[in-house]
Design an enzyme around this catalytic site. Structure first.
Site, PDB file in Angstrom:
ATOM      1  N   VAL A  83       0.880  -1.167   0.000  1.00  0.00           N
ATOM      2  CA  VAL A  83       0.000   0.000   0.000  1.00  0.00           C
ATOM      3  C   VAL A  83       0.916   1.215   0.000  1.00  0.00           C
ATOM      4  O   VAL A  83       1.867   1.291   0.786  1.00  0.00           O
ATOM      5  CB  VAL A  83      -0.934   0.018   1.234  1.00  0.00           C
ATOM      6  CG1 VAL A  83      -1.756   1.299   1.263  1.00  0.00           C
ATOM      7  CG2 VAL A  83      -1.839  -1.203   1.244  1.00  0.00           C
ATOM      8  N   TYR A 110      -0.370  -8.089  10.495  1.00  0.00           N
ATOM      9  CA  TYR A 110      -0.842  -9.434  10.170  1.00  0.00           C
ATOM     10  C   TYR A 110      -1.376 -10.150  11.407  1.00  0.00           C
ATOM     11  O   TYR A 110      -2.398 -10.829  11.344  1.00  0.00           O
ATOM     12  CB  TYR A 110       0.269 -10.267   9.534  1.00  0.00           C
ATOM     13  CG  TYR A 110       0.740  -9.726   8.210  1.00  0.00           C
ATOM     14  CD1 TYR A 110      -0.151  -9.494   7.167  1.00  0.00           C
ATOM     15  CD2 TYR A 110       2.081  -9.441   7.999  1.00  0.00           C
ATOM     16  CE1 TYR A 110       0.277  -8.993   5.952  1.00  0.00           C
ATOM     17  CE2 TYR A 110       2.515  -8.943   6.778  1.00  0.00           C
ATOM     18  CZ  TYR A 110       1.610  -8.719   5.761  1.00  0.00           C
ATOM     19  OH  TYR A 110       2.028  -8.224   4.562  1.00  0.00           O
TER      20      TYR A 110
END
Length: 182
Positions: free
Chosen positions: A105, A149
């Site tokens: 991103v 994550y």
């Protein structure tokens, strides 16, 4: 599977969709940005044409989602703000699984929910295709990514000890050519 999976809205101002051949130039740019961030910019050899050939032919070697901004109200233009590249693999112990090769991103777009949505989309693919797991690697120095994550529910299998007894080997092209010609 539809181009834009239907499980909840995309982050405001963005759509998450399957990559298209015309996205390849922007994806290569983001691949280079990611490689530079990891200190590996000198290793990038992929081209827009090669990416298009490998990902959008009859038998694609990878699949990709992109995050695209909604068109600007004055100019009508949009930009790609991130991507997630994955492919299917097979584990002889458990069966089919997904491997996330790249996930990026743009720095100016981080924190907007794009990353979560990209990971959510690949998880949806895994569920829809009855995969047993989704794997990826994270650089040991990237604590921000590891926290991200883990917040999403990923388990660090290195900590579990699954991979501590294994070494990661590879054959580069010259080595494969030499072996193949024996």
């Amino acid at each position: 599977m539809s181009e834009q999976l239907q499980n909840g809205p995309s982050p405001p101002g963005y759509i998450i969709r399957k990559a298209r051949p015309e996205d390849c130039g922007h994806i290569v740019t983001m691949i280079k940005e990611l490689a530079e961030h990891d200190g590996l910019g000198h290793k990038v050899a992929i081209t827009e044409d090669k990416l298009r050939e490998d990902g959008f032919g009859d038998n694609p070697y990878f699949h990709c989602f992109v995050a695209e901004t909604t068109p600007d109200s004055t100019t009508g233009t949009s930009i790609l703000a991130g991507y997630l590249m994955y492919f299917f693999m097979y584990d002889s112990y458990n069966g089919r699984f997904l491997y996330v090769e790249d996930f990026y991103v743009s720095p100016s777009q981080r924190g907007s929910g794009i990353g979560t949505e990209l990971m959510k989309r690949v998880a949806q693919v895994g569920v829809e295709t009855k995969c047993t797991k989704c794997e990826f690697i994270v650089h040991d120095e990237n604590s921000r990514a590891r926290r991200f994550y883990e917040k999403l529910g990923a388990v660090n299998s290195t900590v579990e000890g699954e991979w501590r007894r294994f070494f990661w080997y590879k054959f580069d092209m010259p080595s494969m050519e030499k072996l193949a010609s024996r």
